[in-house]
Scaffold this motif. Sequence first.
Motif, PDB file in Angstrom:
ATOM      1  N   GLN A 167      22.359  48.688  11.024  1.00  0.00           N
ATOM      2  CA  GLN A 167      20.921  48.595  11.300  1.00  0.00           C
ATOM      3  C   GLN A 167      20.610  47.657  12.451  1.00  0.00           C
ATOM      4  N   TYR A 168      21.265  46.545  12.492  1.00  0.00           N
ATOM      5  CA  TYR A 168      21.150  45.602  13.608  1.00  0.00           C
ATOM      6  C   TYR A 168      22.382  44.726  13.535  1.00  0.00           C
ATOM      7  N   PHE A 169      22.610  43.942  14.581  1.00  0.00           N
ATOM      8  CA  PHE A 169      23.738  43.015  14.488  1.00  0.00           C
ATOM      9  C   PHE A 169      23.326  41.652  15.017  1.00  0.00           C
ATOM     10  N   ILE A 178      33.150  49.653  17.693  1.00  0.00           N
ATOM     11  CA  ILE A 178      32.953  48.447  18.498  1.00  0.00           C
ATOM     12  C   ILE A 178      34.245  47.635  18.611  1.00  0.00           C
ATOM     13  N   ALA A 179      35.122  47.710  17.597  1.00  0.00           N
ATOM     14  CA  ALA A 179      36.400  46.981  17.682  1.00  0.00           C
ATOM     15  C   ALA A 179      37.289  47.594  18.766  1.00  0.00           C
ATOM     16  N   GLY A 180      37.426  48.919  18.750  1.00  0.00           N
ATOM     17  CA  GLY A 180      38.287  49.596  19.732  1.00  0.00           C
ATOM     18  C   GLY A 180      37.789  49.368  21.155  1.00  0.00           C
ATOM     19  N   PHE A 183      41.631  56.795  21.738  1.00  0.00           N
ATOM     20  CA  PHE A 183      41.485  58.121  21.123  1.00  0.00           C
ATOM     21  C   PHE A 183      40.413  58.025  20.050  1.00  0.00           C
ATOM     22  N   GLU A 184      39.410  58.873  20.150  1.00  0.00           N
ATOM     23  CA  GLU A 184      38.305  58.861  19.187  1.00  0.00           C
ATOM     24  C   GLU A 184      38.155  60.257  18.591  1.00  0.00           C
ATOM     25  N   LYS A 185      38.148  60.324  17.265  1.00  0.00           N
ATOM     26  CA  LYS A 185      38.103  61.653  16.632  1.00  0.00           C
ATOM     27  C   LYS A 185      36.730  62.319  16.759  1.00  0.00           C
ATOM     28  N   SER A 186      35.666  61.516  16.905  1.00  0.00           N
ATOM     29  CA  SER A 186      34.323  62.107  16.968  1.00  0.00           C
ATOM     30  C   SER A 186      33.943  62.480  18.399  1.00  0.00           C
ATOM     31  N   GLY A 229      31.395  54.545  16.357  1.00  0.00           N
ATOM     32  CA  GLY A 229      31.823  54.546  14.952  1.00  0.00           C
ATOM     33  C   GLY A 229      30.649  54.375  14.009  1.00  0.00           C
ATOM     34  N   ARG A 230      30.714  53.318  13.209  1.00  0.00           N
ATOM     35  CA  ARG A 230      29.648  53.081  12.222  1.00  0.00           C
ATOM     36  C   ARG A 230      28.371  52.530  12.864  1.00  0.00           C
ATOM     37  N   MET A 231      28.389  52.211  14.141  1.00  0.00           N
ATOM     38  CA  MET A 231      27.143  51.910  14.871  1.00  0.00           C
ATOM     39  C   MET A 231      26.642  53.268  15.374  1.00  0.00           C
ATOM     40  N   ALA A 233      41.670  63.346  17.253  1.00  0.00           N
ATOM     41  CA  ALA A 233      41.966  62.672  15.983  1.00  0.00           C
ATOM     42  C   ALA A 233      43.462  62.415  15.895  1.00  0.00           C
ATOM     43  N   VAL A 234      43.849  61.161  15.934  1.00  0.00           N
ATOM     44  CA  VAL A 234      45.277  60.832  15.850  1.00  0.00           C
ATOM     45  C   VAL A 234      45.747  61.095  14.420  1.00  0.00           C
ATOM     46  N   ALA A 235      46.845  61.830  14.293  1.00  0.00           N
ATOM     47  CA  ALA A 235      47.337  62.181  12.958  1.00  0.00           C
ATOM     48  C   ALA A 235      48.711  61.597  12.672  1.00  0.00           C
ATOM     49  N   GLY A 286      39.752  45.369  13.207  1.00  0.00           N
ATOM     50  CA  GLY A 286      38.490  45.993  12.804  1.00  0.00           C
ATOM     51  C   GLY A 286      37.756  45.054  11.867  1.00  0.00           C
ATOM     52  N   ASP A 287      36.544  45.435  11.469  1.00  0.00           N
ATOM     53  CA  ASP A 287      35.754  44.547  10.609  1.00  0.00           C
ATOM     54  C   ASP A 287      36.507  44.158   9.349  1.00  0.00           C
ATOM     55  N   TRP A 288      37.283  45.099   8.789  1.00  0.00           N
ATOM     56  CA  TRP A 288      37.955  44.888   7.503  1.00  0.00           C
ATOM     57  C   TRP A 288      39.025  43.795   7.549  1.00  0.00           C
ATOM     58  N   ASN A 309      32.598  41.988   6.590  1.00  0.00           N
ATOM     59  CA  ASN A 309      31.873  43.156   7.044  1.00  0.00           C
ATOM     60  C   ASN A 309      31.093  42.778   8.303  1.00  0.00           C
ATOM     61  N   ARG A 310      30.414  43.727   8.889  1.00  0.00           N
ATOM     62  CA  ARG A 310      29.490  43.511  10.000  1.00  0.00           C
ATOM     63  C   ARG A 310      30.146  43.649  11.379  1.00  0.00           C
ATOM     64  N   VAL A 311      29.262  43.973  12.294  1.00  0.00           N
ATOM     65  CA  VAL A 311      29.665  44.224  13.685  1.00  0.00           C
ATOM     66  C   VAL A 311      30.387  43.004  14.260  1.00  0.00           C
ATOM     67  N   GLU A 312      29.843  41.820  14.015  1.00  0.00           N
ATOM     68  CA  GLU A 312      30.461  40.651  14.645  1.00  0.00           C
ATOM     69  C   GLU A 312      31.873  40.387  14.116  1.00  0.00           C
TER      70      GLU A 312
HETATM   71  C1  LIG Z   1      25.451  52.272   6.381  1.00  0.00           C
HETATM   72  C2  LIG Z   1      25.965  51.093   7.138  1.00  0.00           C
HETATM   73  C3  LIG Z   1      25.139  49.997   7.358  1.00  0.00           C
HETATM   74  C4  LIG Z   1      25.606  48.899   8.068  1.00  0.00           C
HETATM   75  N1  LIG Z   1      24.758  47.878   8.371  1.00  0.00           N
HETATM   76  C5  LIG Z   1      25.179  46.873   9.185  1.00  0.00           C
HETATM   77  C6  LIG Z   1      24.276  45.903   9.666  1.00  0.00           C
HETATM   78  O1  LIG Z   1      23.070  45.973   9.411  1.00  0.00           O
HETATM   79  N2  LIG Z   1      24.755  44.902  10.451  1.00  0.00           N
HETATM   80  C7  LIG Z   1      26.074  44.831  10.816  1.00  0.00           C
HETATM   81  O2  LIG Z   1      26.454  43.936  11.557  1.00  0.00           O
HETATM   82  N3  LIG Z   1      26.958  45.761  10.377  1.00  0.00           N
HETATM   83  C8  LIG Z   1      26.541  46.774   9.580  1.00  0.00           C
HETATM   84  N4  LIG Z   1      27.418  47.743   9.179  1.00  0.00           N
HETATM   85  C9  LIG Z   1      28.849  47.549   9.447  1.00  0.00           C
HETATM   86  C10 LIG Z   1      29.216  47.841  10.907  1.00  0.00           C
HETATM   87  O3  LIG Z   1      28.753  49.114  11.266  1.00  0.00           O
HETATM   88  C11 LIG Z   1      30.727  47.756  11.016  1.00  0.00           C
HETATM   89  O4  LIG Z   1      31.159  46.474  10.586  1.00  0.00           O
HETATM   90  C12 LIG Z   1      31.259  47.945  12.436  1.00  0.00           C
HETATM   91  O5  LIG Z   1      30.544  48.954  13.121  1.00  0.00           O
HETATM   92  C13 LIG Z   1      32.736  48.276  12.322  1.00  0.00           C
HETATM   93  O6  LIG Z   1      33.275  48.528  13.590  1.00  0.00           O
HETATM   94  P1  LIG Z   1      34.813  48.959  13.741  1.00  0.00           P
HETATM   95  O7  LIG Z   1      35.035  49.263  15.166  1.00  0.00           O
HETATM   96  O8  LIG Z   1      35.669  47.928  13.074  1.00  0.00           O
HETATM   97  O9  LIG Z   1      34.976  50.270  12.837  1.00  0.00           O
HETATM   98  P2  LIG Z   1      34.310  51.722  13.007  1.00  0.00           P
HETATM   99  O10 LIG Z   1      32.944  51.602  13.555  1.00  0.00           O
HETATM  100  O11 LIG Z   1      34.487  52.395  11.693  1.00  0.00           O
HETATM  101  O12 LIG Z   1      35.214  52.413  14.113  1.00  0.00           O
HETATM  102  C14 LIG Z   1      36.415  53.080  13.814  1.00  0.00           C
HETATM  103  C15 LIG Z   1      36.496  54.306  14.713  1.00  0.00           C
HETATM  104  O13 LIG Z   1      37.754  54.926  14.510  1.00  0.00           O
HETATM  105  C16 LIG Z   1      37.577  56.325  14.572  1.00  0.00           C
HETATM  106  N5  LIG Z   1      38.733  56.923  13.905  1.00  0.00           N
HETATM  107  C17 LIG Z   1      39.096  56.809  12.597  1.00  0.00           C
HETATM  108  N6  LIG Z   1      40.241  57.478  12.365  1.00  0.00           N
HETATM  109  C18 LIG Z   1      40.619  58.004  13.555  1.00  0.00           C
HETATM  110  C19 LIG Z   1      41.733  58.802  13.973  1.00  0.00           C
HETATM  111  N7  LIG Z   1      42.681  59.184  13.099  1.00  0.00           N
HETATM  112  N8  LIG Z   1      41.814  59.179  15.270  1.00  0.00           N
HETATM  113  C20 LIG Z   1      40.850  58.808  16.166  1.00  0.00           C
HETATM  114  N9  LIG Z   1      39.775  58.064  15.829  1.00  0.00           N
HETATM  115  C21 LIG Z   1      39.669  57.660  14.541  1.00  0.00           C
HETATM  116  C22 LIG Z   1      36.253  56.546  13.855  1.00  0.00           C
HETATM  117  O14 LIG Z   1      35.683  57.806  14.157  1.00  0.00           O
HETATM  118  C23 LIG Z   1      35.446  55.373  14.389  1.00  0.00           C
HETATM  119  O15 LIG Z   1      34.736  55.720  15.574  1.00  0.00           O
HETATM  120  C24 LIG Z   1      26.964  48.870   8.511  1.00  0.00           C
HETATM  121  C25 LIG Z   1      27.776  49.990   8.291  1.00  0.00           C
HETATM  122  C26 LIG Z   1      27.285  51.085   7.638  1.00  0.00           C
HETATM  123  C27 LIG Z   1      28.163  52.298   7.469  1.00  0.00           C
END
Ligand SMILES: Cc1cc2nc3c(=O)[nH]c(=O)nc-3n(C[C@H](O)[C@H](O)[C@H](O)COP(=O)(O)OP(=O)(O)OC[C@H]3O[C@@H](n4cnc5c(N)ncnc54)[C@H](O)[C@@H]3O)c2cc1C
Length: 329
Positions: free
Chosen positions: A55-57, A12-14, A30-33, A38-40, A127-129, A300-302, A306-309
């Motif tokens: 699970q929800y956001f 969701i960040a990208g 670029f998405e490796k999957s 991602g985690r959604m 997958a970017v390396a 990104g979330d980190w 944590n969390r989608v928002e």
């Molecule tokens: C089990 C679980 C339960 C959760 N429950 C909730 C919840 O209830 N509510 C909520 O708000 N949040 C929840 N979260 C957290 C939420 O999913 C994340 O905060 C959010 O989705 C993070 O988004 P992001 O885009 O920062 O990271 P990600 O979703 O991790 O996206 C990163 C993307 O980068 C890709 N990537 C990584 N390395 C490479 C590479 N080298 N080359 C290309 N692509 C690459 C990955 O495949 C991935 O698609 C949960 C997460 C998990 C795992």
Amino acid sequence: MKTSIAIIGAGIAGITLARALAPSADVTIFEKSRGLGGRMANRRREDFAFDHGAQYFTARSPAFRSVAEDAVQAGHAGTWPRAVLTLTETGLAPDSRPAERRYIGLPGMSGFANGMAEGLHIRKEAAVAALEPAKDGWSVTDSEGQDLGRFDVVISTAPAPQTIRLMPEAFSGHAAMKTVKLSGCFTLMIGLDASLDLGFEAARIEDDVLSWIAIEASKPGRPERMALTIHSRNDWAEANLERDRSEVQTEMLAALKRLLGYDFSNATWLDLHRWRYANVEKAVGEPFLFDDALGLGACGDWCLGNRVEAAVGSATALSELLTKRLQGA
Ligand SMILES: Cc1cc2nc3c(=O)[nH]c(=O)nc-3n(C[C@H](O)[C@H](O)[C@H](O)COP(=O)(O)OP(=O)(O)OC[C@H]3O[C@@H](n4cnc5c(N)ncnc54)[C@H](O)[C@@H]3O)c2cc1C
């Protein structure tokens, strides 16, 4: 010529970042999957459907609430659950938290990301390396050494430990990224032939092993077949991350039996997913990292929590800086 920007990751960040930058730059994700979000994440197996990641956001900022409501209007999101109960060994307790609109993707969790990604240029299974300095920018290569192109700016949205490995030594964000702590999670997916009324749509679990259970069929847009998604606690997952998967599954099933009184070990469908990086325990505490001299950044979330928002907030903040930079360029 427009500035070329590579974004690593279609979580969701990208996607949020790419949507904001696409009108003023030449953006490639670029998405490796194979899928987006991602985690959604969600998966379908034998007519059972599971959202095995987020699970929800919630959408507390007005800007993100408007994005979420647009997705509801467009059919890419819905609301669920009506209540989140608390499950303990002594039974169920009502939802004590203030009522808040909770969103999920349609028809599965990744549907929200898919809807937002419409019209974006995304290269899946890439997958970017490595990032190597190239003329006024960066040359991006994949894990097989194939050239993915040259870009003026590269932004990684991969979880911090993965972004650390991708970024060159000179990137100014390394020290901040090293302070980030992420924890894992095991997700148990159970598919049943018969439906089962457990008295809730979703429940937080107070237990040494488990933390969450959802009834997938109670969500809008999902198949009616009875499917349960159960998350372990993050600290329990961390302590058991390298353990044999069948032992982990057995222990999660035993905890469920203790809590619900049902033995699901002979269920029609049983599957376990290990999330190496699920939950942000310690964030950077800054909305994003950007090295202006190198044209490299991360979000990104980190970065924020944590969390989608948090992921959306981080990407939005970086997009605002980059948009100003593009307008000044
Ligand atoms: C089990 C679980 C339960 C959760 N429950 C909730 C919840 O209830 N509510 C909520 O708000 N949040 C929840 N979260 C957290 C939420 O999913 C994340 O905060 C959010 O989705 C993070 O988004 P992001 O885009 O920062 O990271 P990600 O979703 O991790 O996206 C990163 C993307 O980068 C890709 N990537 C990584 N390395 C490479 C590479 N080298 N080359 C290309 N692509 C690459 C990955 O495949 C991935 O698609 C949960 C997460 C998990 C795992």
